[in-house]
Write a protein that holds these residues in place. Structure first.
Motif, PDB file in Angstrom:
ATOM      1  N   GLU A 167      56.537  22.913  50.476  1.00 14.72           N
ATOM      2  CA  GLU A 167      57.191  22.447  49.257  1.00 14.72           C
ATOM      3  C   GLU A 167      58.604  21.957  49.548  1.00 14.72           C
ATOM      4  O   GLU A 167      59.232  21.309  48.708  1.00 14.72           O
ATOM      5  N   LEU A 168      59.119  22.305  50.727  1.00 15.96           N
ATOM      6  CA  LEU A 168      60.468  21.924  51.123  1.00 15.96           C
ATOM      7  C   LEU A 168      60.477  21.595  52.605  1.00 15.96           C
ATOM      8  O   LEU A 168      59.886  22.315  53.413  1.00 15.96           O
ATOM      9  N   VAL A 169      61.153  20.507  52.944  1.00 19.01           N
ATOM     10  CA  VAL A 169      61.384  20.119  54.338  1.00 19.01           C
ATOM     11  C   VAL A 169      62.888  20.038  54.536  1.00 19.01           C
ATOM     12  O   VAL A 169      63.581  19.355  53.768  1.00 19.01           O
ATOM     13  N   VAL A 170      63.402  20.760  55.525  1.00 14.96           N
ATOM     14  CA  VAL A 170      64.839  20.784  55.777  1.00 14.96           C
ATOM     15  C   VAL A 170      65.137  20.116  57.098  1.00 14.96           C
ATOM     16  O   VAL A 170      64.620  20.523  58.145  1.00 14.96           O
ATOM     17  N   LEU A 171      65.973  19.086  57.052  1.00 13.15           N
ATOM     18  CA  LEU A 171      66.438  18.431  58.269  1.00 13.15           C
ATOM     19  C   LEU A 171      67.701  19.159  58.721  1.00 13.15           C
ATOM     20  O   LEU A 171      68.805  18.853  58.285  1.00 13.15           O
ATOM     21  N   ALA A 172      67.491  20.172  59.564  1.00 14.07           N
ATOM     22  CA  ALA A 172      68.581  21.037  60.017  1.00 14.07           C
ATOM     23  C   ALA A 172      69.193  20.437  61.279  1.00 14.07           C
ATOM     24  O   ALA A 172      69.016  20.951  62.375  1.00 14.07           O
ATOM     25  N   ARG A 173      69.897  19.340  61.103  1.00 17.61           N
ATOM     26  CA  ARG A 173      70.440  18.522  62.190  1.00 17.61           C
ATOM     27  C   ARG A 173      69.310  17.880  62.994  1.00 17.61           C
ATOM     28  O   ARG A 173      69.294  17.918  64.219  1.00 17.61           O
ATOM     29  N   TYR A 174      68.375  17.280  62.272  1.00 15.09           N
ATOM     30  CA  TYR A 174      67.333  16.453  62.882  1.00 15.09           C
ATOM     31  C   TYR A 174      67.886  15.037  62.954  1.00 15.09           C
ATOM     32  O   TYR A 174      68.151  14.412  61.930  1.00 15.09           O
ATOM     33  N   ALA A 190      62.917  17.023  50.405  1.00 17.19           N
ATOM     34  CA  ALA A 190      63.478  17.002  51.760  1.00 17.19           C
ATOM     35  C   ALA A 190      65.000  17.000  51.660  1.00 17.19           C
ATOM     36  O   ALA A 190      65.584  16.133  51.002  1.00 17.19           O
ATOM     37  N   ILE A 191      65.631  17.982  52.309  1.00 17.94           N
ATOM     38  CA  ILE A 191      67.087  18.127  52.275  1.00 17.94           C
ATOM     39  C   ILE A 191      67.652  17.863  53.658  1.00 17.94           C
ATOM     40  O   ILE A 191      67.169  18.398  54.661  1.00 17.94           O
ATOM     41  N   ASN A 192      68.687  17.060  53.713  1.00 17.91           N
ATOM     42  CA  ASN A 192      69.375  16.745  54.965  1.00 17.91           C
ATOM     43  C   ASN A 192      70.797  17.298  54.914  1.00 17.91           C
ATOM     44  O   ASN A 192      71.409  17.369  53.848  1.00 17.91           O
ATOM     45  N   ILE A 193      71.301  17.715  56.082  1.00 16.29           N
ATOM     46  CA  ILE A 193      72.717  18.069  56.180  1.00 16.29           C
ATOM     47  C   ILE A 193      73.413  16.966  56.958  1.00 16.29           C
ATOM     48  O   ILE A 193      73.015  16.628  58.070  1.00 16.29           O
ATOM     49  N   HIS A 194      74.410  16.368  56.341  1.00  8.87           N
ATOM     50  CA  HIS A 194      75.174  15.318  57.013  1.00  8.87           C
ATOM     51  C   HIS A 194      76.531  15.872  57.406  1.00  8.87           C
ATOM     52  O   HIS A 194      77.236  16.449  56.586  1.00  8.87           O
ATOM     53  N   HIS A 195      76.877  15.707  58.655  1.00 11.52           N
ATOM     54  CA  HIS A 195      78.127  16.271  59.162  1.00 11.52           C
ATOM     55  C   HIS A 195      79.301  15.370  58.813  1.00 11.52           C
ATOM     56  O   HIS A 195      80.027  14.887  59.669  1.00 11.52           O
ATOM     57  N   SER A 196      79.435  15.164  57.524  1.00 12.34           N
ATOM     58  CA  SER A 196      80.567  14.407  56.985  1.00 12.34           C
ATOM     59  C   SER A 196      80.611  14.646  55.490  1.00 12.34           C
ATOM     60  O   SER A 196      79.613  15.020  54.880  1.00 12.34           O
ATOM     61  N   PHE A 197      81.798  14.441  54.912  1.00 10.54           N
ATOM     62  CA  PHE A 197      81.959  14.543  53.469  1.00 10.54           C
ATOM     63  C   PHE A 197      81.611  13.186  52.877  1.00 10.54           C
ATOM     64  O   PHE A 197      82.475  12.338  52.664  1.00 10.54           O
ATOM     65  N   LEU A 198      80.311  12.964  52.649  1.00 13.98           N
ATOM     66  CA  LEU A 198      79.865  11.668  52.135  1.00 13.98           C
ATOM     67  C   LEU A 198      80.554  11.352  50.809  1.00 13.98           C
ATOM     68  O   LEU A 198      80.864  12.267  50.049  1.00 13.98           O
ATOM     69  N   HIS A 223      72.204  16.778  51.053  1.00 12.39           N
ATOM     70  CA  HIS A 223      71.677  15.837  50.050  1.00 12.39           C
ATOM     71  C   HIS A 223      70.183  15.657  50.243  1.00 12.39           C
ATOM     72  O   HIS A 223      69.632  15.958  51.306  1.00 12.39           O
ATOM     73  N   TYR A 224      69.537  15.158  49.205  1.00 14.49           N
ATOM     74  CA  TYR A 224      68.116  14.839  49.306  1.00 14.49           C
ATOM     75  C   TYR A 224      67.947  13.564  50.137  1.00 14.49           C
ATOM     76  O   TYR A 224      68.785  12.659  50.100  1.00 14.49           O
TER      77      TYR A 224
END
Length: 286
Positions: A167-174, A190-198, A223-224
């Motif tokens: 039900e959830l896919v996490v991009l943990a620095r993918y 799907a949630i992504n972590i971006h290493h910046s303050f977008l 963010h999604y």
């Protein structure tokens, strides 16, 4: 479970705003034996939409019976809604590349009982974290990705996601850009972590960009995932202060801590059904 050991559910909904919606929802739950334990709502004046999250216990109806009744109730209001049993942790697949700080943090929080997840698999285009996955007894899938094999690799990834009922896919620095097709198939889950303050410093190597600009704050954004790179609805952000003495390495180390915390909060809120999509924005009932 509630204090009375009755099954507990979370209802989330959105619809065009109108008078009496809170009354209608609470009245429906009362009529069907629901006891409200937590409730929050928001009226967006810009879109004219109403959003609500209600946690309630109910012993009168089964999950499926409640869903059937809700379908009938929601139709006249043009509601988009979902109903989840809180006793069921969210089935999740994690994707990672070569940097494991977010992966390690999520696994630790999960095993510590801090995240209501059921982590079913870890997928990576590198082999670095197979031992970490094994230490948590989570299946590890190594799927290399090249420009020539990207389509086949994504097909394998999607097969795993579907097989695990994620039900959830996490991009943990993918660190691979997902295709438009896969982004559409994972929309809203799907949630992504971006290493910046977008929206600042999008794309690759944002800490180098930030250092070059002499920033006084660095940040991270969860963010999604959408087909528009780094443009998906933002769930959570945070910052850490910096100054002229910080090297790129300093900023990167500071950023890793911020990334881990921001991603963990976003995953927690999503898994507790506290995040509702509102166009290209989000409504979050914390």
């Amino acid at each position: 479970m509630s204090a009375l050991n009755h099954p507990t559910y979370v209802l989330t909904l959105s619809c065009p705003d109108r008078l009496g919606l809170v009354h209608a929802v609470s009245g429906f739950l009362l009529e069907h034996g629901g006891n409200i334990e937590e409730a929050a709502q928001y009226n967006d004046p810009d879109t004219g939409l109403f959003f609500m999250r209600v946690q309630f216990s109910c012993a009168k109806h089964s999950h499926e019976a409640l869903r059937t009744q809700l379908g009938t109730f929601a139709t006249p209001f043009a509601m988009q809604w979902s109903l989840h049993a809180t006793a069921q942790p969210m089935r999740t697949v994690l994707l990672v590349s070569k940097e494991g700080h977010c992966l390690n943090d999520l696994l630790f929080r999960w095993k510590s009982g801090l995240l209501p997840l059921d982590i079913r698999a870890i997928v990576s285009n590198h082999r670095e974290f197979y031992q970490l996955a094994a230490s948590y007894n989570v299946p590890f899938h190594h799927i290399p990705v090249t420009a020539a094999t990207k389509a086949q690799a994504e097909a394998k990834q999607l097969e795993i996601i579907q097989a695990e009922g994620a039900e959830l896919v996490v991009l943990a620095r993918y660190m691979q850009i997902l295709s438009d097709d896969l982004c559409r198939k994972l929309a809203g889950r799907a949630i992504n972590i971006h290493h910046s303050f977008l929206p600042s410093f999008k794309g690759a190597k944002p800490y180098y960009q930030a250092h070059d600009r002499g920033v006084k704050l660095i940040g991270a954004t969860a963010h999604y995932v959408t087909a528009d790179l780094d443009e998906g609805p933002i769930i959570e952000q945070d910052v850490a202060r910096a100054d002229h003495s910080k090297t790129v390495e300093d900023l990167t180390a500071m950023g890793r801590d911020t990334e881990s915390q921001v991603l963990a909060r976003a995953v927690k809120w999503h898994s507790e059904h506290r995040v509702l999509l509102n166009g290209h924005k989000t409504v979050i009932f914390k």
